[in-house]
Structure formats: structure tokens, C-alpha cells
Design a protein around this motif. Structure first.
Motif, PDB file in Angstrom:
ATOM      1  N   SER A 142      51.692 -15.582   7.074  1.00  0.00           N
ATOM      2  CA  SER A 142      51.910 -15.392   8.512  1.00  0.00           C
ATOM      3  C   SER A 142      53.362 -15.039   8.834  1.00  0.00           C
ATOM      4  O   SER A 142      53.626 -14.155   9.655  1.00  0.00           O
ATOM      5  N   ASP A 144      55.588 -13.791   6.702  1.00  0.00           N
ATOM      6  CA  ASP A 144      55.759 -12.498   6.034  1.00  0.00           C
ATOM      7  C   ASP A 144      57.211 -12.106   5.809  1.00  0.00           C
ATOM      8  O   ASP A 144      57.617 -10.973   6.066  1.00  0.00           O
ATOM      9  N   THR A 257      52.707  -9.866   2.294  1.00  0.00           N
ATOM     10  CA  THR A 257      51.575  -9.005   2.611  1.00  0.00           C
ATOM     11  C   THR A 257      51.471  -7.800   1.673  1.00  0.00           C
ATOM     12  O   THR A 257      50.411  -7.174   1.589  1.00  0.00           O
ATOM     13  N   ARG A 291      44.692 -15.392   7.416  1.00  0.00           N
ATOM     14  CA  ARG A 291      46.062 -15.159   7.892  1.00  0.00           C
ATOM     15  C   ARG A 291      46.494 -13.702   7.670  1.00  0.00           C
ATOM     16  O   ARG A 291      47.416 -13.219   8.317  1.00  0.00           O
ATOM     17  N   LEU A 292      45.828 -13.032   6.741  1.00  0.00           N
ATOM     18  CA  LEU A 292      46.176 -11.649   6.425  1.00  0.00           C
ATOM     19  C   LEU A 292      45.298 -10.643   7.163  1.00  0.00           C
ATOM     20  O   LEU A 292      45.508  -9.434   7.058  1.00  0.00           O
ATOM     21  N   GLY A 293      44.293 -11.156   7.887  1.00  0.00           N
ATOM     22  CA  GLY A 293      43.494 -10.274   8.726  1.00  0.00           C
ATOM     23  C   GLY A 293      42.194  -9.801   8.135  1.00  0.00           C
ATOM     24  O   GLY A 293      41.587  -8.854   8.633  1.00  0.00           O
ATOM     25  N   ARG A 570      44.557 -17.275  12.674  1.00  0.00           N
ATOM     26  CA  ARG A 570      44.078 -16.094  11.966  1.00  0.00           C
ATOM     27  C   ARG A 570      44.781 -14.860  12.534  1.00  0.00           C
ATOM     28  O   ARG A 570      45.139 -14.826  13.712  1.00  0.00           O
ATOM     29  N   LYS A 571      44.962 -13.864  11.698  1.00  0.00           N
ATOM     30  CA  LYS A 571      45.694 -12.684  12.156  1.00  0.00           C
ATOM     31  C   LYS A 571      44.983 -12.016  13.320  1.00  0.00           C
ATOM     32  O   LYS A 571      45.627 -11.540  14.261  1.00  0.00           O
ATOM     33  N   ASP A 572      43.630 -11.998  13.296  1.00  0.00           N
ATOM     34  CA  ASP A 572      42.911 -11.389  14.408  1.00  0.00           C
ATOM     35  C   ASP A 572      42.893 -12.284  15.639  1.00  0.00           C
ATOM     36  O   ASP A 572      42.393 -11.910  16.684  1.00  0.00           O
ATOM     37  N   GLU A 574      45.832 -13.531  16.818  1.00  0.00           N
ATOM     38  CA  GLU A 574      47.178 -13.482  17.390  1.00  0.00           C
ATOM     39  C   GLU A 574      47.144 -12.965  18.825  1.00  0.00           C
ATOM     40  O   GLU A 574      46.329 -12.108  19.178  1.00  0.00           O
TER      41      GLU A 574
END
Length: 575
Positions: A142, A144, A257, A291-293, A570-572, A574
Motif C-alpha cells: 500500500s 509502495d 508493486t 492491496r495491489l488491486g 483494498r486498492k479498489d 481507495e
């Protein structure tokens, strides 16, 4: 503005300045206060490498962290950087109430925010005990910024009456013998002093060792460093090397990432199957992926479980311990044996591809810990994904540690409504239970417990244990320790507490498990299930307002297949 005129990203002390409305004053004030620690301008002008300090008197798995920090600092200085350690939460399995899993997301949040808040060009994350490494990887994904994982390392084996012991597979085996009346109080106390003879993580293929292997497979730790025992000089040297590498990562700008891509997760799945790894890793990998989407692919994991054999002869699937695996060549040697299943062009923090890491692997003549594909420990992989009307969103079984004769079994359900209910009744001599029954534990999932405890390893009821019963089919929405063994179905999703079908099971219902067919089914008519569903009520602890972290946890935690992370992390998710 053209690319030529864009400002270079801030680095060192200039990175992430505190907001005072005047950037020059912010830097001036920061330098004034840090100079109170005696730093020179020359030191402060170098790349800053953060080092997470996860030492705690409550965490013997991290007992060597002070020495590791000292060595990381040495490596950073030798490479021309400025090391800056900072404290974070430290989680130990046996000292975390209600569970370590309940606190994993808190550690991930704190680590991410401290990495973001403080000026560092790269970070060395020191972790070992089960939930610390996943929490740090979630944070790294997250935040990164350039990052490298450093494992604290497994402890050495213990000995008792001429037998080699390992925490915590042998903890469970010997405790079961004590429950069955085969070991008296004096001897079990003696055993407790010998199971964990040194600092470090469990020396069997539990969750800590599994994550130590996976960080190498994913390329986020230096090759060869995931298996070194905690007490060895090589562990200290690996810390120095990680400090050096952190400076190189900072200068190159290599971010997590770029390392933790889908190829890295594929390779992690291959290794998880081949090492007989902990089922907990499935939850952790799903959380990191989120976390990476992207979603963690349970179907790919199951497919690989049919193709990739178990090659490591370590407890609980085999007979040996992490120090033996390390001296047999460790992860590079195992990866060489698995190369046909791996994505070899995956990048690593070593600065070379995974294929090049494999080319450097040590050859250890005569070793028998890392099996060849022609002579596997188990022909199938460690983990299978089950589905059926009891687990519409999936469940997990570690088939490599199960009793082969129970992998296809139909039995009568004996239901426990909570961990407390199980604790109160499992040893009742009047409990209506037979050896061919299926023990069912529910309301032990992410929200139901809360915290998804490692209660899935239901003990054999005492009256059956005393009759010599060693294993039974046990199913739950809980987790179990990677050190445990037995025919145990875990992570049933959705969990009972949110209305999953596990909550509809009644004593005496017939349940069928068929691992080869990947099925877990409840043999009850649909109209009867509909009637039961109408009577569903969530556990009392989920009713009404909740305060603090517990309230956040209950409101936001998702299911096992999504990693038991918080939806907004989660990345989605955000905003």
C-alpha cells in the motif's frame, strides 16, 4: 510542463515534510530536531533507510531483532545510506487476545502509516512470527516505497528422551497424548521447557516458516535468506546484506508493486503447494493481492494443487525441520526442482530474475529433505479448495497433513456453536459423539469469533482420544496453525456469523467430504434449509454499536477468500 522541467521527487529529509504552511520552515525545523541526536549534515544528506523495530518482550520469535537491526544499520552505512529504526506493533501468536489475526490489520495499518509519515527512501521490514510478515507486506504494497523483507528465522530443534522436538507440531501431538492420559503432568511440564529451545519462529512448516519461504519465492527478500536459523551467524550476515540492498533499491527506485506482480503470486502458489505450507498463507496472500488491486485466484491455487507435488520432507506433512531444509540448499534448491512450474522471468530484489536466482542454487549431494519430482513426499499438493452447498465461496483443506482414509468421508454432524461452546462440551463424557462423526465448529470466523482464531484444530473428544482415536473430520469457519495436522476443513465461506450455510447445520445432519471431487456438502433438503435460514440470528457480540478498533474490525473485515482485510484498505476501496 515538459518532462525535462519536472521536479525530481523529494528524497531524504525533504520527503513528506510536515505541514506548517512553509516548506522551508518545515525542513529547517526537521533538521533542527534531528540534529539533537548528533547527526552531521553529511549523514543527513544521504538516502534514508527506515528499519522496522518489531522487538517485544512478549515476542520471543523476534528476540534476535536487536542484533538484526544492528547488522542492517551496518549494511546501510557501508552502502552509503543513513539507517533510521522506528518501532511498530509486534504480534506473537501466543500473547495476542483474542487472536493474532484480529491484530494483523492493525499492524499493517500502523506500519503503512509510519512508512508514509516519516522520511525514508526505502524500508527494511523485520518480521517473523506468523502475522507480522503478512502485515508488513500488506503495508509495503500500500505504501509502495522501495522495501525489502528480512525474516527473523526459525529456532533450532529441541530434544526430549532421545526424540527431536519442534514447536508447534510436536506441541500438539504431545498435548494430545497428555489429554489422552498417556503423558502425566510432570512430563508435559518438562516437554514445555524443551519444545522451543532458542529464540526464533517455529521450526516446522507452520505459518512463519511458510511466509519465510514465500517471500523468497515472491522476490521481496534476498534469495537464500528465508530459511536461515535465527541463531546462526548467516542470519546476521543476511541482515547486513539486506541493509546494503535497501540502499540500492532506494537509489534505483524499485517499488514493491514492481516486484509483487501476478507472476510473484503464481510462484508463491507453486511453492505453497510444494512445501506443504500453512493454510494461513492463503488468507495472507489474498490480503496482499487485494492491496495491489487484484483478487487472489483460488481456482489457480487448486489447479496447482493437482499438478505440484509436496517435495519438502518437513513436519507436519513430513518428518524433518527448517534447519535441515536450510542445509539441504533452502529455497533456491527447491525452486530449481520446481522450475518447470514457475514464471522464471519474475523480478526479485536481488536485481536478477527468479530464473537467475535458481541458476545460482547450491547443489548439496546426498540430501534427502528436498525431494525430486520423481520421488515426491506426496503426489498431490498441500492444499485443496473445496466447494459445495456448505462452502459456496470456498473452503480449504491441507490434504498433505490429513489422514488418507478420511479424505472421502460421510458422517453425522456434531455441532459446536462457538469456541466457548466447544471448550465447555468437547470433553463431556456424555457428549453424543462417535469416531466416524464430523465435528463442526461455527461462529469462529472473521466476524463470528471475532478474529478467526486458530480453533479449527478441534481436539479429539477426550473419551475418543482415550480409545485411541487420533483423527476425525473437523470442519469450521476458523483457521488452524500451520503446525497442525489432521483431516481439517477450514475457512468455510461465507462464515456462519454473516448467514453462511455452516450456521444451518444441526446435530445429526449428514455431511459429505470428498477431497478428490473438491466437494463439501450438507445432505439436507432445501425446504428445510430455507426454514432454518428464516430463524437465523447473528451472534450477540455483533449487535449494537461497537467502539474503537473492535468496532472498525467488525464493520470492515471481509471474508477469508478476500484475505480478512478491511474493505477500505483494498486498492479498489481507495477513496
Amino acid at each position: 510542463m515538459s518532462d525535462d522541467h519536472k521536479k525530481a521527487p523529494a528524497s531524504g529529509l525533504r520527503k513528506g515534510l510536515t505541514s506548517y504552511g512553509d516548506a522551508g520552515f518545515s525542513l529547517f525545523l526537521r533538521k533542527a530536531f534531528i540534529k539533537a541526536a548528533g547527526f552531521s549534515d553529511d549523514a543527513l544528506d544521504r538516502p534514508i533507510i527506515g528499519i522496522t523495530n518489531t522487538f517485544s518482550d512478549f515476542n520471543p520469535c523476534h528476540g534476535n531483532v536487536p542484533r538484526l537491526i544492528e547488522a542492517v544499520k551496518r549494511g546501510v552505512l557501508l552502502a552509503g545510506g543513513l539507517p533510521m529504526e522506528f518501532p511498530t506493533i509486534s504480534i506473537h501468536e501466543s500473547f495476542s487476545n483474542p487472536t493474532s489475526m484480529f491484530l494483523r490489520n492493525l499492524m499493517a495499518m500502523e506500519t503503512e502509516e509510519m512508512v508514509r509519515a516519516q522520511p525514508m527512501d526505502a524500508v527494511v521490514m523485520i518480521g517473523g512470527c506468523d502475522k507480522t510478515v503478512p502485515a508488513q507486506l500488506m503495508a509495503a504494497a500500500s505504501a509502495d516505497i522501495p522495501a525489502i523483507q528480512l525474516i527473523t528465522g526459525p529456532m533450532l530443534v529441541g530434544h526430549h528422551k532421545g526424540e527431536v522436538l519442534g514447536a508447534c507440531t510436536d506441541c500438539r501431538r504431545l498435548w494430545a497424548q497428555h489429554r489422552a492420559g498417556e503423558i502425566d503432568e510432570a512430563e508435559i511440564e518438562a516437554v514445555s521447557e524443551r519444545l522451543a529451545p532458542t529464540q526464533g519462529t517455529c521450526m516446522v512448516m507452520g505459518t512463519a516458516s511458510t511466509m519465510g519461504c514465500l517471500v523468497e519465492a515472491m522476490g521481496i527478500a534476498l534469495s537464500g535468506t528465508g530459511t536461515i536459523p535465527a541463531t546462526h551467524a548467516d542470519r546476521i550476515r543476511s541482515a547486513e546484506a539486506s541493509g546494503r540492498k535497501a540502499v540500492a533499491l532506494a537509489k534505483a527506485g524499485t517499488r514493491p508493486t514492481q516486484i509483487l506482480n501476478k507472476a510473484a503470486f503464481h510462484n508463491a502458489m507453486v511453492v505453497l503447494q510444494a512445501i506443504g505450507g500453512s493454510t494461513n498463507a492463503v488468507v495472507h496472500l489474498a490480503a496482499i493481492a487485494g492491496r495491489l488491486g487484484f483478487d487472489f485466484d483460488l481456482e489457480e491455487l487448486d489447479r496447482l494443487g493437482r499438478e505440484v507435488p509436496v517435495l519438502i520432507d518437513l513436519k507436519p506433512s513430513g518428518a524433518h525441520y527448517m534447519e535441515h531444509f536450510h542445509w539441504a540448499g533452502g529455497m533456491p534448491a527447491l525452486l530449481r526442482e520446481l522450475r518447470d512450474h514457475l514464471m522464471l522471468d519474475a523480478p526479485t530484489v536481488d536485481g536478477v530474475s527468479l530464473g537467475e536466482v535458481i541458476d545460482r542454487a547450491e547443489d548439496v549431494p546426498g540430501q534427502s529433505i528436498i525431494r525430486t519430482r520423481d520421488n515426491p513426499l506426496k503426489s498431490g499438493g498441500a492444499t485443496a479448495v473445496l466447494r459445495g452447498n456448505l462452502a459456496p465461496d470456498g473452503a480449504i483443506i491441507k490434504q498433505s497433513a490429513a489422514s488418507p482414509e478420511l479424505l472421502r468421508h460421510t458422517g453425522r454432524a456434531v455441532v459446536f456453536d462457538s469456541v466457548e461452546d466447544m471448550t465447555n462440551r468437547i470433553d463431556d463424557p456424555d457428549l453424543d459423539v462417535r469416531a466416524d462423526d464430523i465435528l463442526v465448529l461455527r461462529n469462529a470466523g472473521p466476524k463470528g469469533a471475532p478474529g478467526m482464531p486458530e480453533a479449527g484444530y478441534l481436539p479429539i473428544p477426550r473419551k475418543l482420544a482415550r480409545q485411541g482415536v487420533k483423527d476425525m473430520v473437523r470442519i469450521s469457519d476458523a483457521r488452524m496453525s500451520g503446525t497442525a495436522f489432521g483431516t481439517i476443513v477450514l475457512h468455510i465461506a461465507p462464515e456462519a456469523a454473516v448467514g453462511g450455510p455452516l450456521g444451518l447445520v444441526r446435530d445429526g445432519d449428514t455431511i459429505s467430504l470428498d477431497v478428490e471431487a473438491r466437494r463439501l456438502d450438507l445432505d439436507v433438503a432445501e425446504d428445510e434449509l430455507a426454514r432454518r435460514r428464516a430463524d437465523f440470528a447473528p451472534p450477540p457480540h455483533m449487535a449494537g454499536p461497537q467502539r474503537g478498533y473492535r468496532g472498525l474490525y467488525l464493520a470492515q473485515v471481509n471474508q477469508a477468500g478476500e484475505g480478512c482485510d478491511f474493505d477500505f484498505l483494498r486498492k479498489d476501496g481507495e477513496i
